[in-house]
Every structure is written in C-alpha cells, then in structure tokens.
Design a protein around this motif. Structure first.
Motif, PDB file in Angstrom:
ATOM      1  N   LEU A  36       0.816  -1.210   0.000  1.00  0.00           N
ATOM      2  CA  LEU A  36       0.000   0.000   0.000  1.00  0.00           C
ATOM      3  C   LEU A  36       0.850   1.261   0.000  1.00  0.00           C
ATOM      4  N   PRO A  37       0.510   2.211  -0.885  1.00  0.00           N
ATOM      5  CA  PRO A  37       1.167   3.515  -0.803  1.00  0.00           C
ATOM      6  C   PRO A  37       0.668   4.285   0.428  1.00  0.00           C
ATOM      7  N   ALA A  38       1.395   5.346   0.773  1.00  0.00           N
ATOM      8  CA  ALA A  38       1.073   6.148   1.948  1.00  0.00           C
ATOM      9  C   ALA A  38      -0.146   7.024   1.668  1.00  0.00           C
ATOM     10  N   GLU A  39      -1.225   6.750   2.420  1.00  0.00           N
ATOM     11  CA  GLU A  39      -2.468   7.495   2.201  1.00  0.00           C
ATOM     12  C   GLU A  39      -2.312   8.989   2.422  1.00  0.00           C
ATOM     13  N   GLU A  40      -1.533   9.343   3.471  1.00  0.00           N
ATOM     14  CA  GLU A  40      -1.438  10.762   3.846  1.00  0.00           C
ATOM     15  C   GLU A  40      -0.741  11.586   2.766  1.00  0.00           C
ATOM     16  N   PHE A  42      -1.520  11.112  -0.546  1.00  0.00           N
ATOM     17  CA  PHE A  42      -2.407  11.231  -1.718  1.00  0.00           C
ATOM     18  C   PHE A  42      -2.788  12.701  -1.913  1.00  0.00           C
ATOM     19  N   LYS A 238       0.547   4.333  -7.901  1.00  0.00           N
ATOM     20  CA  LYS A 238       1.581   4.678  -6.926  1.00  0.00           C
ATOM     21  C   LYS A 238       1.918   6.156  -6.949  1.00  0.00           C
ATOM     22  N   TYR A 374       3.926   2.218   4.002  1.00  0.00           N
ATOM     23  CA  TYR A 374       2.611   2.407   4.618  1.00  0.00           C
ATOM     24  C   TYR A 374       2.701   2.685   6.113  1.00  0.00           C
TER      25      TYR A 374
ATOM     26  N   SER B  59      -8.336  10.723   2.920  1.00  0.00           N
ATOM     27  CA  SER B  59      -7.429  10.065   1.985  1.00  0.00           C
ATOM     28  C   SER B  59      -7.679   8.572   1.844  1.00  0.00           C
ATOM     29  N   GLN B  63      -7.432   4.832  -1.319  1.00  0.00           N
ATOM     30  CA  GLN B  63      -6.546   3.672  -1.151  1.00  0.00           C
ATOM     31  C   GLN B  63      -7.083   2.465  -1.940  1.00  0.00           C
ATOM     32  N   TYR B  64      -6.253   1.411  -2.048  1.00  0.00           N
ATOM     33  CA  TYR B  64      -6.719   0.153  -2.642  1.00  0.00           C
ATOM     34  C   TYR B  64      -7.973  -0.337  -1.920  1.00  0.00           C
TER      35      TYR B  64
END
Lengths: 398, 398
Positions: A36-40, A42, A238, A374, B59, B63-64
């Motif tokens: 998972l990419p870092a949500e914060e 986005f 990503k 993540y 955010s 996410q996925y």
C-alpha cells in the motif's frame, strides 16, 4: 446445484497476502505485508478539484467512453512517455483498470493455454496469478542484484520457446532491485534474436530515491513502438492514488488494437470518471513535483527501516538497500522458514509476506518482503522490534 | 517483430456497432445504432455532490479496495435486491466494471474452451463476444415474443450438455422482449433438471414503461442464492450513468468467491471512487424516483418512434411494441438485407445495427435494432424519414 469450476480457477491459489490480511483482521497488527502507498501523501484536494471540474463539462462526461480510453488523457500520457524516451502516439496506447488489467489483456492476446512465459525469479505475485489463470507454464530464470541472468534467460528462450517474457526491471516487486543497463540491453537483444515480446511492467519506476539517477526503460532502449518487441505498462496507482484504477500499456499498434478487442468483451471500458479526473489533474497539478515529494518521503522511510533492521540485534539478516520502489527484500538466517515464522510473528503483532509466494521455481524459504511505505514512525519501530523478537525466539527453538 | 496472436483474438470479430460508428464519424448522421442512454437525464448534480462527499471522508477513500467491491455499496445493493425478491448477503455479491465484466468472469469461472453455452436467438452481441473470446461453442434456441422456446432449449440441454445458459429475459437486447412467467419458470425447471447454471443478465429490467407492471426475475423464482442455479447480473449504467462503470453479480457464494479469485488477477478491483460515489448517491438521492422519470421519458420516446414508423409509408415493416428497455426490433420487408441497406442508409444520414450481428445461429437478415433513447424530437423524425427513404429506394431497386 452442483457447481463445477474451470481448471483455470482451480489453478489459482488464494493470494498469500490476502490470507495474511484475513489473519490480521481485528488484531492490533503492524503490517509490512501489503503493497500500500502512503495514504497521507495522496493529493486529495487536487483530485477532488479535478473530479469537480469533470462535472462542469456537463452530462456528456457520464456517457459511455472509448474502449481504448479517454483520448485527452492518452494524449497527455503520450507527452509524459515521450519525456522518458518512449515516444508513442495515442493509438499505440490503451488505458486499463490499473496496470494489472493490462497484464491480463496482453496475456490473453499473445498466448494460448499451455504456452510458456519466461519470468525473473522471484517475481510479482499477481502476475504469476495471471499466468496461472490463463493456463501458462512459467519458466523462471534466476536473477542477481543486476537483474535476470542472461545465460539462464537464453537457455529458456532457446529450449522452451516462451511466447512472452515478463520483467519488472526497475525497483521490482518483491526485491526492489534495479537491472543494470547491460542486462536491459542484453535481454532486449535476446528477445529480438528469438522473436519473443517483452512485457516490461513498470509500476515503481517513478519512485526513485536519488532524483538525479536515471534508469532507461527497456522500451526506450528498443526505440519505438511500431515493430518493436517491448510492451510497456505503467500506472497512476503509486503516483496519484490506487482508487482511480488507471493504468496503461504502450506498444505496437497491432497488439494495442487486439487488446482493445479483448477489453471490449472483458468490460467495454474502464471508468471514464477516473480517466477524466486524471486528465484534469494533469492539467492543473504539478504531478512531477508531487512524485518527487513521494519519492523523497519513501526514501526516508526506507532508510528508517534499514536503520531499525541494522539495530534490531538479529545476526545473519541480509538485504540490499533499494534505490526506489516500496519494498525491502530480506534474507533471514539460513534455513529459517519465513512461512512458519509468519505465524508466530502475527501472534506478536507484526505481519510480512513470506518470499515463497513470489517464486515460480524453487523458492528460497528464508526470504521476506517488507513494505516500508505504509507504516511509519513508532509503529514501524514497534513492528521491526516484534519481528526481531519473533526471529529470536524462532532461532532459539531450533 | 512478428507478432502472433492467440486464437481467442482471432475468433473475435470487430463489433459491427463500432464499425458503424467509425463509418459515421465526421458526418451529420442520426444514429439509432448505439445503446446509449439519454445524457440529459443523467443525475449530474447528484453524482457531483456524491463524489464530493466521498472526498470529505479523507485520503483513505483513495486507497486500494476489496476485490469484491466497496462493502457499504454491496450492503445497499443487497437491500435493493431484497426489494425485488432476491434476498442475498454481501458475500453473495461482487461488484464489477459494468455488468459486462461480470459476464466475462462468470464464463471464466464456469467454462473451459470448447464447452458449450446455450443462448436465445438473437441475443446480446457483447456476450457473444465474451463466449467467442473464451473459446465456447454457442448453441442458440429459437425465441418468440414470450421468450426462449423450451422444447428447443431442452433438446440442446440434453444433447449438447451446455455448461451455462445465458438469457436476457426482461426487455432483452436486441429484441426488447419480455419473457412470460411460464417460460421463466420453465427454463428454471429445465436447468435444475439438467444441473446447468443460468446467467440472467438484467441491465434493462428497471426501465419498464408501465409503472404497475411486474416481471419477476428468474433468480427470484429460484428463491435463493445458496445452492441456487441462477446467477444474476445488474448495472448502474442505465439507471445512473455508464461512466461510473459499476455492475454486480449475485449468486451462490462459491461462484462469487471464484469470480473474486479471477477478478483479483484480472484487475485487482474496479474503481472504488465510482463505487463510493454510488454509495453516497444511494444515501442521499431518490434513485427509484429517478428511474421512474427515466422510464417514463423512454416510454414517450419509444411511442414517438413507433408513431413515426407507423407513418413512414414503408409497407411490410413489422415490430412488437416493447414494454421497456432501449430498443425496437424491426423486421424489414422480407428478403431485404439490413447490412446492405445500412450502407445506403449511412449515405442518407441515418445509422442502425443490422440484426445479423445478434444471431448465434442462422440470422434473419431483414432485421434491425433501433435505439430510441438517445435521439429525440426532430432528429428522431429526420432519422426515421431518412430510413424510410433508404428502404424505399432499396425496395424499388430490387
């Protein structure tokens, strides 16, 4: 009703990552397992504004779209590809539901059940699933830190006559490795010699920690789409966000046209709300600056994890420091089985993906994929400490 | 590079509808060809507000997501299905990229290349493409205005042992027909007897012109998902908007679970921005009132087209007035070839889809599918006049 399922379904194993996530549900677990990419990070506000601008274009924005994808976005992406040395025209590109779909479409277009595909060992799990689902035999060439071993690759090309070569040469999943220029040009020459297309999957290429570093894609070394043997896939998952589910493939027109034929039957087209939103985003948002910001932050997180691993007190823990991407590939003390370790690690409150999932051939059972994008700060520290504790107990028990 | 394409690609014919749309590009053409819903009826403001609410959730909304689809939307859809006599739980449902993807997934889960599928004749073109792409033999049972002829169906079930039966029993594409209750229960009993699953494709069921009419789905007659032999697919493409690309399938858990396995490899998951937007829309927007509005308007457009056809001066033009959906199925004067007619019709500035595209077996070459939802008022009048002129010239020439 007694349902009988197709052999392709029976060939598909449930994803190890998913099973682990089920294992961790409802528990306080630090997970290094997901990709998972870092949500914060986005660009939520920019995406929100971009989506809103789509609606100001009127009701037509909600109508059916082209199977090949929203043309203005393809044109913008062609500009971005040209900047990376990959000049293509919009009819040499198709937009897909993430680059995952591009992989399935390419396989459906270029292979029959029973055909062979050549991959690196280890390689991306979800591509192995595509190959299994489409009834392919997978032949794996061993890799080192510079990429696929060319002798091994040529032996397979000569003897097994694969219909496709699948590689992730830049910050690959799971290993985070970068192929050397020699291996890139070497594979390209081999595939030209044997007349086999290369699927170059590049979801992580933009996430490079050293801003001045440059890793030419195999596609760019090949020169052009028309008549070329490289099919290249990319994604916004990503660099912008996964929920927008937009990837793309570029390559020879004939392949793209056949991918569109298959996609038309598979789902008509992907979300055009997502595609239009991304098009508006590219118009008003400095995506390259944003990518630099993500890559810098991920670099910090990687270095933090590396420092934690160095200080965690486990002897015989090895890894090569990645230059980009989202993963560190760990080698645990020899003869330690990462799958067995996972069960006790989860008890201690930490999860990872055992490396065995990523192997097509004989697996190295003491390998582990760790995601560093993540989980941050104290949680990352707690997670690595728990992992060290689990390894310590496990090693003591042997 | 000499690309060799898979047999599945070679089995796929380019869609007649697409070829026609290419033919009409850049010309002033009235098109009754596409299956496009009326753009001016899309609930643009409500969708816009719903999308904006998604972003206020933060955010995490980017996410996925789960392969099976956004859980709150599945829960809401379960409520809507229950209201139609189809009680299912969220794990008996999967969200897909339009219902088109659900069809491909079901075929990939339940059939092998070389298997047989039983369909109505004529039937939905893009499903025939799915069957061709997956290497299926298609056996077509003739239909009349009450649906599939059960004797013909049973003969095929007994002799050809299909692995799947595919039907569109309510306002089918291309014919607009509604199956009688007897045919629905009859097919259900046959499929139970022979142990063959039914794929009931229902994109148009909500678009009924008579608000008080009721057409129970075959799924609802079967009673329940668990152990049942009916898999049902629906979509928001006709009731909200196609760009949001969200359809669903419901049925026995084992089938749904295997569809999720295949979907995981095929594209991981569909757009969760779309799914979350639809979930917010259902929370704040009276969708059933909106569907009533669409259906009423489409009913008006259908009656307008019928009155134009009645007054257009072509003898031997036949159709059954549809009770819902988006299409009128025309029979032209006997021995008139609709494909040949199309070429001169396009010269006159009007397009349609020749019926031949929708046949699995021997086609009726004098049939035509006319869409009445996209083109309105004077353009519809001009289009029908041009069509009549083209038929007149064509008949005179014979």
């Amino acid at each position: 009703m007694d349902y009988r399922f197709s052999s392709r379904v029976n060939q598909l194993q449930s994803s190890a990552v998913r099973d682990i996530l089920k294992l961790t549900q409802g528990q306080e677990i630090v997970s290094f397992a997901g990709g998972l990419p870092a949500e914060e990070l986005f660009p939520l506000d920019a995406v929100r504004q971009a989506a809103d601008r789509v609606f100001t274009n009127g009701s037509g924005s909600l109508q059916y779209g082209l199977t090949e994808g929203f043309l203005p976005l393809r044109e913008q992406l062609c500009g971005r590809m040209a900047n990376k040395g990959m000049p293509v025209s919009p009819d040499e590109m198709i937009l897909t539901t993430g680059s995952q779909q591009a992989i399935d479409l390419i396989v459906r277009v270029l292979t029959e059940p029973g055909d062979t595909v050549l991959v690196e060992n280890p390689t991306y799990l979800a591509s192995l699933q595509v190959f299994a689902m489409n009834g392919l035999n997978v032949e794996a060439a061993e890799s080192d830190n510079d990429g696929m071993l060319l002798d091994a690759a040529e032996r397979i090309l000569r003897e097994r006559k694969p219909k496709l070569v699948y590689v992730v040469p830049t910050f690959g999943n799971p290993t985070g490795r970068v192929w050397s220029l020699e291996r890139r040009t070497g594979l390209l020459e081999l595939c030209r010699k044997y007349g086999v297309p290369i699927l170059e999957d590049d979801p992580y290429g933009d996430i490079r920690f050293d801003a001045s570093a440059s890793y030419p894609t195999i596609f760019s070394l090949g020169g052009q789409a028309e008549g070329g043997c490289v099919l290249y896939t990319g994604t916004f998952s990503k660099t912008v966000a996964p929920a927008l589910r937009t990837g793309w493939a570029i390559g020879d027109k004939r392949v793209i046209r056949n991918m569109a034929k298959v996609k038309q039957a598979a789902d008509l087209h992907s979300s055009t709300l997502d595609q239009q939103t991304l098009s508006e985003l590219l118009r008003h948002f400095a995506l390259d600056d944003h990518i630099r910001l993500i890559a810098d932050e991920y670099g910090k997180r990687m270095r933090h994890m590396v420092s934690l691993l160095k200080g965690c007190g486990v002897p015989e823990l090895n890894w090569a420091e990645p230059q980009g991407g989202m993963f560190i590939w760990l080698e645990l003390p020899e003869a330690l089985d990462a799958e067995a370790l996972l069960r006790s690690a989860v008890q201690k409150g930490v999860a990872f993906v055992p490396g065995v999932s990523f192997y097509a051939g004989e697996p190295k059972r003491n390998t582990v994929r760790m995601n560093f994008t993540y989980t941050t700060g104290q949680r990352m520290e707690a997670g690595v400490a728990r992992l060290a504790e689990a390894i310590g107990e496990f090693t003591a028990r042997r």
